[in-house]
Write a protein that holds these residues in place. Structure first.
Motif, PDB file in Angstrom:
ATOM      1  N   ILE A 232       0.849  -1.206   0.000  1.00  0.00           N
ATOM      2  CA  ILE A 232       0.000   0.000   0.000  1.00  0.00           C
ATOM      3  C   ILE A 232       0.881   1.252   0.000  1.00  0.00           C
ATOM      4  N   ASN A 235       2.498   1.741  -3.354  1.00  0.00           N
ATOM      5  CA  ASN A 235       1.533   2.237  -4.339  1.00  0.00           C
ATOM      6  C   ASN A 235       1.325   3.741  -4.171  1.00  0.00           C
ATOM      7  N   ASP A 236       1.272   4.197  -2.936  1.00  0.00           N
ATOM      8  CA  ASP A 236       1.093   5.633  -2.693  1.00  0.00           C
ATOM      9  C   ASP A 236       2.341   6.423  -3.094  1.00  0.00           C
ATOM     10  N   ALA A 237       3.496   5.832  -2.861  1.00  0.00           N
ATOM     11  CA  ALA A 237       4.738   6.567  -3.106  1.00  0.00           C
ATOM     12  C   ALA A 237       5.161   6.518  -4.569  1.00  0.00           C
ATOM     13  N   TRP A 238       5.020   5.378  -5.195  1.00  0.00           N
ATOM     14  CA  TRP A 238       5.597   5.202  -6.534  1.00  0.00           C
ATOM     15  C   TRP A 238       4.606   4.762  -7.600  1.00  0.00           C
ATOM     16  N   GLY A 239       3.362   4.561  -7.214  1.00  0.00           N
ATOM     17  CA  GLY A 239       2.352   4.212  -8.212  1.00  0.00           C
ATOM     18  C   GLY A 239       2.388   2.764  -8.640  1.00  0.00           C
ATOM     19  N   SER A 240       3.019   1.932  -7.852  1.00  0.00           N
ATOM     20  CA  SER A 240       3.056   0.505  -8.174  1.00  0.00           C
ATOM     21  C   SER A 240       3.168  -0.274  -6.877  1.00  0.00           C
TER      22      SER A 240
ATOM     23  N   ARG B 201      -3.982  -2.419 -16.302  1.00  0.00           N
ATOM     24  CA  ARG B 201      -3.316  -1.234 -15.751  1.00  0.00           C
ATOM     25  C   ARG B 201      -2.765  -0.348 -16.866  1.00  0.00           C
ATOM     26  N   TRP B 203      -0.112   3.034 -17.094  1.00  0.00           N
ATOM     27  CA  TRP B 203       0.819   3.885 -16.351  1.00  0.00           C
ATOM     28  C   TRP B 203       1.632   4.687 -17.362  1.00  0.00           C
ATOM     29  N   GLY B 277       5.608  13.437  -1.828  1.00  0.00           N
ATOM     30  CA  GLY B 277       6.242  12.123  -1.650  1.00  0.00           C
ATOM     31  C   GLY B 277       5.269  11.004  -1.340  1.00  0.00           C
ATOM     32  N   PRO B 278       4.642  11.066  -0.168  1.00  0.00           N
ATOM     33  CA  PRO B 278       3.786   9.932   0.175  1.00  0.00           C
ATOM     34  C   PRO B 278       2.329  10.122  -0.227  1.00  0.00           C
ATOM     35  N   PRO B 280      -0.295  10.926  -3.273  1.00  0.00           N
ATOM     36  CA  PRO B 280      -0.663  11.215  -4.663  1.00  0.00           C
ATOM     37  C   PRO B 280      -1.992  11.978  -4.721  1.00  0.00           C
ATOM     38  N   ARG B 282      -5.762  11.824  -6.244  1.00  0.00           N
ATOM     39  CA  ARG B 282      -6.642  10.791  -6.798  1.00  0.00           C
ATOM     40  C   ARG B 282      -7.917  11.400  -7.362  1.00  0.00           C
ATOM     41  N   TYR B 289       0.961  10.631  -9.484  1.00  0.00           N
ATOM     42  CA  TYR B 289       2.048  10.420  -8.521  1.00  0.00           C
ATOM     43  C   TYR B 289       3.205  11.344  -8.814  1.00  0.00           C
ATOM     44  N   LYS B 290       3.947  11.616  -7.746  1.00  0.00           N
ATOM     45  CA  LYS B 290       5.235  12.301  -7.891  1.00  0.00           C
ATOM     46  C   LYS B 290       6.181  11.342  -8.607  1.00  0.00           C
ATOM     47  N   ALA B 416      -1.598   6.998 -13.360  1.00  0.00           N
ATOM     48  CA  ALA B 416      -1.886   5.556 -13.386  1.00  0.00           C
ATOM     49  C   ALA B 416      -3.383   5.322 -13.240  1.00  0.00           C
ATOM     50  N   TYR B 425      -6.823  -4.052  -2.352  1.00  0.00           N
ATOM     51  CA  TYR B 425      -6.986  -3.543  -0.987  1.00  0.00           C
ATOM     52  C   TYR B 425      -8.135  -4.270  -0.284  1.00  0.00           C
TER      53      TYR B 425
END
Lengths: 307, 489
Positions: A232, A235-240, B201, B203, B277-278, B280, B282, B289-290, B416, B425
């Motif tokens: 998780i 995914n938030d940090a790097w999109g994967s 997906r 990206w 950083g942490p 994104p 949505r 994303y960064k 993405a 999730y």
């Protein structure tokens, strides 16, 4: 401040080394007193160790989870704290310290010879998922360490010639009549003389085997949550959420191995030596995944696990 | 191979995960038998073990010898088979758990019993308990009855589930029996999420300088990765970069780089916010994303007479490796309208440095101050100029002048669309709930009956071991003491 912190770490190393020697001496020469001293020295070592980590936390402004110095030291701390808690509740299991202490000593030893330089927390680390990820990684390591220690104790116990007779005697102690027998043996042990058979409070191999199974099951749970929280966060940090990074993959391998272990036990009734050997192998993979990967691979975790 | 305490006496109330054979398979047709065989094969734990071993071996191979194994057909085939196995095993686990639940906690009562018997049993036990306490208070001898033992069990938190002929069936932690099925169902959902990601997906990464807008479909992506059937739910979305915000550490290192952006879809603004950083940004399944950050020095190219030929800026690359951005601001580009190429490195602040000819400055800080660009201009393989140009100065070569005018900040954004993420999730959530059930509740059943003037107590649990035998012995002792009856195993 850092000099004091390093000094406290070294004091802890000294006490853990003495504790490891006491445990190994106690196990080799069947002296209950050796195990008791092992526990005392380990508990004494935990005090400067805790103080050192607290100082580090205050100085760095973040928890001890960045770079080898912090990661290894905090993992050693958690493994030892968990072992001391377990043996406090089940004094019969203190002989597992003969496996837990040397491993922890190696860890904290590795930590104190690494660079103690303080590093700032990267921006991507500012997420609650990191705390979940790290907390469960440490719990996974701690529970699997204790479970593996019990598995090793099981193997050692099975290899002893007196084990069978001792197992029978201990089986009979499961009932109410065991109190008197334990009292006698305990008195002999406290007098510092070798007792008949093995350690009076050491559970029978089957109990060691089952306790090891329970700890490893708990470890499996923790590894699973660690992987999920890491996914998780990634995914938030790097999109994967999954990129087959070596750390991810080796963690998955250790999880699969523990999954295999649990399936073999639950479904096919694997017990005893084969299960214990599988537990040892899975723990080696887990330690490599959590701590050793920085030596071999350049990965996402390298900047955080490196020296 | 597993053995349950009580031997033949106790029913197999805790069947383990083996394949259950249904009756009446001989009555099925050829197709029915084939389907049944296929289902049995896919639901077998033996297959699960083989696939676990194969996946483990493949994963080890993937990080040691065969890097591309995770995208190879054999691996995907094994993963697909594992998923099917997981689905079938889970379905059977649920069926087994439901059957167990019906047998113990609800459903029809055999031997003419009624559901209300549970209440009756409980109230009888409670009455017996209070009766036992009153008797104890009066120091009167207690009658060794089943009810007294039942009351003792009740006080210890055991729940009376049913009455079978002469036996009382008690349970504890029975919710844990669903744990394995729920956990495996969660894993199956996780695997489904992975499959959706693999197939659907999308990206793509793009770079923008402050004030610029990227439009999907109009502007090209710098890097793009897609599954076989990427989900294009947000085709034509647009991202405008309003501002790049830098966060520095006291030593001048870059701590974080954030972007303030506006996301539009179908011509209207749908989101406005920050990417950091942490965190994104949505919008439905679309996530921004960064990705990267850099400085973009702007140049003016002039001819020998001082006439301006062209103005341009160069987004100098940051080096993104292993998920970490190593900021270096370097790049290689072609000079517009000229047969020359140039290599450039940007230095945000060179104040206090001696800028000797031909020598590179030092990247002392990332905080902008007195910026400079180190340039190497090449004509084919021959260098024609090399040196450091501070802002406002020029590099002169072959009759041309290249002036370093100013600089802007640019930001790399990754967009993405991954329908697998919410499914994944959800799978994590279900799996965790399953694990909580599995480890938070340990299902146990205890059978209590009277025989030849003694109360007998036996029990069962999944995977009974020595600790369970010890627990059962302790329970017998506890009931004996509390109820004043002799309890045998």
């Amino acid at each position: 401040m850092q000099t004091l912190e390093i000094g406290l770490h070294w004091v802890a190393v000294g006490l853990y080394a003495a504790s490891a020697v006491a445990f190994l001496w106690g196990l080799a020469f069947r002296r209950e007193a050796g195990l008791r001293w092992g526990v005392r020295l380990a508990a004494a070592g935990l005090v400067p160790h805790t103080a050192a980590l607290a100082l580090r936390w205050m100085a760095a402004g973040h928890g001890p989870y960045l770079r080898r110095y912090e990661v290894w030291s905090s993992n050693a701390w958690l493994g030892l704290a968990l072992f001391l808690l377990v043996q406090h509740r089940h004094p019969g299991l203190r002989a597992a310290g003969a496996a837990v202490l040397p491993v922890s000593l190696l860890l904290i030893g590795g930590a104190v010879v690494s660079s103690p330089e303080i590093h700032q927390l990267p921006a991507t680390f500012k997420t609650y998922w990191l705390l979940v990820h790290i907390l469960f990684a440490k719990l996974a390591y701690g529970s699997c360490l204790v479970g593996t220690g019990l598995a090793m104790l099981y193997l050692w116990r099975r290899a002893e010639p007196e084990a069978e007779a001792d197992a029978e005697a201990a089986s009979s102690r499961l009932g109410a009549e065991s109190v008197a027998a334990q009292g006698q043996a305990g008195a002999a042990a406290s007098a510092g003389v070798p007792v008949a058979g093995l350690f009076p409070r050491l559970p029978v191999p089957e109990v060691l085997d089952e306790l090891s199974y329970r700890f490893l099951g708990f470890g499996f749970l923790n590894i699973g949550i660690m992987i999920a929280a890491g996914a998780i966060w990634a995914n938030d940090a790097w999109g994967s959420y999954w990129s087959w990074d070596p750390v991810e993959t080796w963690s998955l391998v250790s999880w699969l191995l523990y999954g295999l272990y649990l399936h073999l036990r639950r479904t096919y009734g694997w017990r005893g030596a084969p299960a214990a050997w599988l537990a040892l192998g899975a723990f080696a993979v887990l330690v490599f995944a959590l701590l050793g990967i920085g030596f071999v691979y350049e990965t996402t975790h390298s900047p955080y696990l490196g020296g | 191979m597993t053995r349950q305490e009580g031997g033949e006496f106790l029913p197999k109330v805790f069947p383990v995960g083996r394949t259950l054979r249904r009756r009446g398979s001989s009555e099925r047709g050829c197709l029915g038998r084939a389907l049944r065989s296929a289902a049995d094969f896919l639901a077998s734990v033996r297959l699960a073990l083989v696939l676990l071993v194969l996946l483990t071996a493949a994963s080890v191979a993937g990080v040691t010898a065969w890097r591309g194994i995770f995208q190879s057909s054999p691996f995907l085939l094994v993963a697909l088979l594992f998923w099917l196995n997981l689905l079938f095993c889970t379905a059977r686990q649920f069926r087994t758990a439901a059957r167990f639940w019906r047998q113990t906690c609800g459903g029809p009562w055999p031997e003419g019993g009624r559901r209300g018997d549970t209440q009756a049993g409980s109230s009888a036990a409670t009455e017996a308990a209070s009766g036992t306490e009153r008797a104890a208070d009066a120091r009167a001898p207690r009658r060794p009855t089943l009810e007294a033992a039942a009351a003792a069990l009740h006080r210890r938190g055991w729940r009376l589930l049913r009455r079978e002929a002469e036996r009382l069936v008690w349970g504890k932690g029975l919710a844990g029996y669903w744990g394995s099925a729920v956990f495996h169902a969660g894993l199956a959902v996780v695997a489904l999420g992975g499959l959706l990601t693999l197939i659907m997906r999308f990206w793509g990464a793009f770079g923008l300088v402050e004030g610029e807008t990227f439009v999907d479909g109009r502007d090209p992506y710098v890097v793009r990765e897609s599954g076989a059937l990427p989900l294009h739910l947000y085709r034509g979305f647009a991202v405008r970069l309003d501002e790049v915000m830098l966060d520095f550490l006291p030593n001048g290192e870059l701590h974080d780089y954030k972007a303030r952006v506006v996301l539009s879809h179908r011509g209207r603004e749908v989101r406005r916010g920050e990417i950091s950083g942490p965190t994104p940004l949505r919008y439905g399944l679309l996530t921004l994303y960064k990705h990267r950050f850099g400085y973009a020095p702007a140049f003016a190219l002039l001819d020998a007479s001082g006439r301006e030929l062209v103005r341009f800026y160069v987004t100098l690359e940051t080096d993104l490796s292993h998920g970490n951005t190593n900021i270096s601001y370097r790049g290689d580009f072609a000079l517009p309208r000229l047969p020359y190429r140039a290599k450039a490195a940007f230095y945000p602040d060179v104040s206090g440095q001696e800028l000797a000819e031909g020598r590179r400055p030092r990247l002392a800080t990332h905080r902008p101050g007195f910026p400079a660009v180190y340039l190497e201009v090449w004509c084919e393989s021959k260098p024609v100029w090399r040196g450091t140009v501070v802002m406002g100065r020029e590099a002169t070569f072959a009759g041309y002048r290249l002036r370093f005018d100013h600089y802007v900040k640019w930001y790399g954004i990754a967009a993405a669309v991954d329908p697998g993420v919410p499914v994944l999730y959800l799978g994590f959530l279900i799996s965790t709930a399953g694990l909580a059930l599995l480890y938070g509740f340990r299902p146990r059943l205890v059978f209590l009956w009277e025989e030849s003037g003694f109360v007998r107590l036996r029990g069962t649990t999944p995977c009974p071991g020595p600790l369970w035998r010890e627990e059962l012995a302790e329970l017998r002792r506890g009931v004996e003491e509390a109820a004043g009856v002799d309890v045998l195993g």
